[in-house]
Write a protein that holds these residues in place. Structure first.
Motif: not given
Length: 663
Positions: A390-399, A444-449
């Motif tokens: 997965v890729t972490a992308v920033k859109d409108a200030g939100e990851w 980017a602060g997103l921790v998930t499985t």
């Protein structure tokens, strides 16, 4: 905007239509005890077109106006149904009902009303549109202000103001009082009415064109989709969807000295997941009867019937029986189960083809992708760890997290060609995805499985000239932990064999003849691709084979023998090999249209594993996988191999004693 008289004119026929055709849905909505939830009411556009063509055309051409009127009509129809249910005293009046239109299957399903994402143009703005795609990004659920009321200081009348999607949901007040009357007041000061804000659930997702429908060299396009109310959180990254909605545009943020662009966005009216639809549409009762008759015909020679099925896999490649059997078993897979501790043991098998150039590896990858309901094809050089996971992308200030190949192929097949050209770091990312079938993310602060119930099919060239005296990990430069995760690793060596070359060249030349035709109905010869696809899906869904005592003894004896002689194959002879044997035996039982794993299936699983061993106690009965061909009498050939394997296992007496006890 339509005037109120026109709206009132259409509201009654809309409500009558809903009561006539969808009273069951209205009764179900009325029976729910929750009054403030948002309820969907589904209807087919083709049904509306047949009942009232004029209304259907207005709805198609001006959906922003008439969908709102339809929602009001649904509330009106709901109140009428509620009045009829008053005697039952179990109906609750609802505040929000949304009509969800299914445009698929209607006369308007044409390139204009059903374009691909890449062909969406300005001409489609403002009409009801349906787009097919795969969800690659799923944003967070937010609270969105839907409307609020203001009162004019001058005439004291109140009016409702709605947010503008084009201005990123900003609510702007009108310059003068918008109240329609014969003598407008022209007031410019307005007072907000307390407690009149209506909030909605709001989510943004991104859908992308499916790579299967794109032409050569085309880059898949994507579009942003806005989901509201009951539509939020019903799809996730990797889902195949059909979205029906209204195409509009958003202003990009205002920046100094930068031209302001309009970003296309689809405001969804209906979202349908088609993951399940794919699995339901194809297999009819006639097709199942055809499969059963096929196996009745080959009751006395089951392996001959199996080989007839295998001939349909990559028919343009001559021979390679072992590879075709491995591809079939990998696609079908074993049975997933949960052990005593609650840990899930995977049922999906993984296959790796190691071979010299020109041995047909990529052909098998492409054909396997066609056989699978969901498939993603990538190459080693074109794959990074972020692209696979997965890729972490920033859109409108939100990851946000954007799905990679393994997540998009969840429940299907991920084909990775040129496996050796991947960087070592990128290869390591698929360890967890292959065995535990999850991807753990902390970006980017997103921790998930995320779930990756995916079959991995890889192809790679050996490092330089293949040396049979060296272990597989040295020849392929792949690490032992990664090799142990593949159920079957087939080595295709392009050795000089004049007889084989003559046969192959004649086959390729005959394939080039223009007058060759295939009889699609003759299943005893070569199975056509659609039938083969249905068959693989049917046996996966309907058979859960269980191991017999005899099959368990064969698999156990072989595993113990391999552990004793594991010198060069330390990377392969782990406990994972035992699980691979069980999966392959179950897959062969499914392929043979059975719910029981017998000795035949266990021996076939051993033959597949043996083909992937460079040195082994039983390797002398296998030979080069590249030169393996379909025999005229496979059942007799199998009897010889079975006798040889049981002798090598040193347990032929045990099996004969066991048979006599069972008799």
């Amino acid at each position: 905007m339509e005037n109120s008289a026109d709206a009132d004119y259409w509201k009654k026929p809309m409500a009558n239509f809903l009561i006539r055709y969808h009273s069951d849905q209205l009764r179900s909505i009325a029976s729910s005890p929750h009054s403030n939830l948002h309820f969907p009411l589904f209807l087919d556009f083709a049904e509306l077109m047949e009942d009232d063509p004029r209304l259907a055309r207005l709805l198609f051409a001006q959906p922003s106006t008439y969908l709102q009127i339809f929602d009001d009509a649904a509330l009106w129809a709901h109140k009428i149904i509620l009045g009829d249910m008053a005697a039952d005293k179990n109906g609750v009046e609802k505040s929000f009902i949304h009509v969800r239109i299914n445009i698929s299957g209607s006369p308007l399903e044409c390139p204009e009303a059903f374009p691909s994402i890449g062909r969406v143009r300005v001409q489609h703005r403002g009409i009801l549109l349906s787009l097919k795609g795969i969800v690659i990004r799923s944003g967070a659920i937010k609270m969105h202000e839907g409307e609020r009321k203001y009162t004019c200081h001058k005439c004291k009348n109140s009016f409702t103001v709605y947010p503008e999607v084009e201005a990123r949901n900003f609510i702007s007040l009108p310059p003068i009082c918008p109240i329609q009357k014969s003598n407008p007041c022209g007031g410019t000061k307005f007072q907000y009415v307390e407690n009149t804000i209506v909030c909605h659930d709001y989510q943004e997702i991104k859908i992308q064109e499916s790579t299967q429908v794109l032409g050569v060299g085309a880059i898949p396009r994507s579009i942003l989709v806005i989901l509201k109310d009951d539509l939020v959180d019903i799809v996730k990254a990797g889902d195949d969807v059909i979205v029906t909605g209204l195409l509009t545009a958003k202003w990009s943020p205002e920046l100094k000295d930068v031209r302001c662009d309009l970003d296309p966005v689809l405001i969804a009216n209906n979202v349908r997941r088609i993951n399940e639809l794919k699995s339901e549409i194809d297999i009819s009762n006639d097709t199942v009867m055809k499969f059963k008759k096929f196996w009745v015909h080959f009751k006395d020679a089951p392996l001959k019937g199996r080989n007839a099925i295998l001939r349909g896999i990559c028919p343009q490649v001559f021979g390679l029986f072992t590879v075709k059997l491995a591809v079939a078993l990998t696609l079908i897979g074993g049975v997933q189960h949960v052990d005593a501790s609650g840990t899930r043991v995977r049922g999906e098998s993984h296959l790796l083809l190691v071979g010299d150039p020109g041995t047909g590896k990529s052909q098998f990858l492409k054909f396997a992708a066609k056989l699978s309901n969901r498939s993603v094809i990538t190459t080693g050089l074109g794959s990074t760890s972020a692209g696979l996971t997965v890729t972490a992308v920033k859109d409108a200030g939100e990851w946000m997290l954007e799905a990679g190949a393994l997540v998009l192929a969840d429940g299907g097949l991920c084909c990775i060609d040129e496996f050796d050209s991947m960087r070592e770091h990128d290869r390591a990312t698929i360890h967890e995805a292959m065995e535990q079938q999850t991807i753990s993310v902390a970006k980017a602060g997103l921790v998930t499985t995320l779930s990756t119930r995916t079959t991995v099919f890889g192809a790679t060239n050996p490092k330089g000239h293949y040396d049979p005296d060296q272990p597989l990990s040295v020849n392929t430069t792949l690490s032992g932990p990664l090799l142990s995760r593949f159920d079957i690793v087939l080595v295709l060596l392009d050795t000089k064999n004049p007889e084989w070359d003559a046969v192959v060249s004649s086959h390729i030349l005959s394939e080039a003849e223009p007058d060759r035709t295939n009889n699609d109905e003759d299943l005893a010869n070569i199975w056509p691709l659609p039938t083969l696809k249905r068959y693989i899906h049917y046996v996966k869904e309907n058979f859960r084979p269980i191991l017999t005592r005899e099959a368990e003894m064969v698999i156990s004896s072989y595993y113990q023998l391999q552990r004793k002689s594991a010198t060069y194959n330390a990377a392969r002879t782990t406990v994972r090999m035992l699980e691979s044997l069980i999966r392959l035996a179950q897959a062969h039982a499914r392929l043979m249209f059975r719910n029981e794993v017998i000795r035949l299936d266990a021996i076939t699983a051993i033959l597949c594993i043996e083909s992937s061993m460079t040195t082994s106690a039983i390797v002398d009965c296998i030979g080069n996988a590249l030169h393996s061909n379909f025999t005229d009498n496979p059942d007799q050939e199998y009897a010889k191999q079975e006798k040889l394997i049981l002798e090598k296992l040193g347990s032929i007496d045990d099996f004969s004693d066991m048979n006599s006890v069972e008799d």
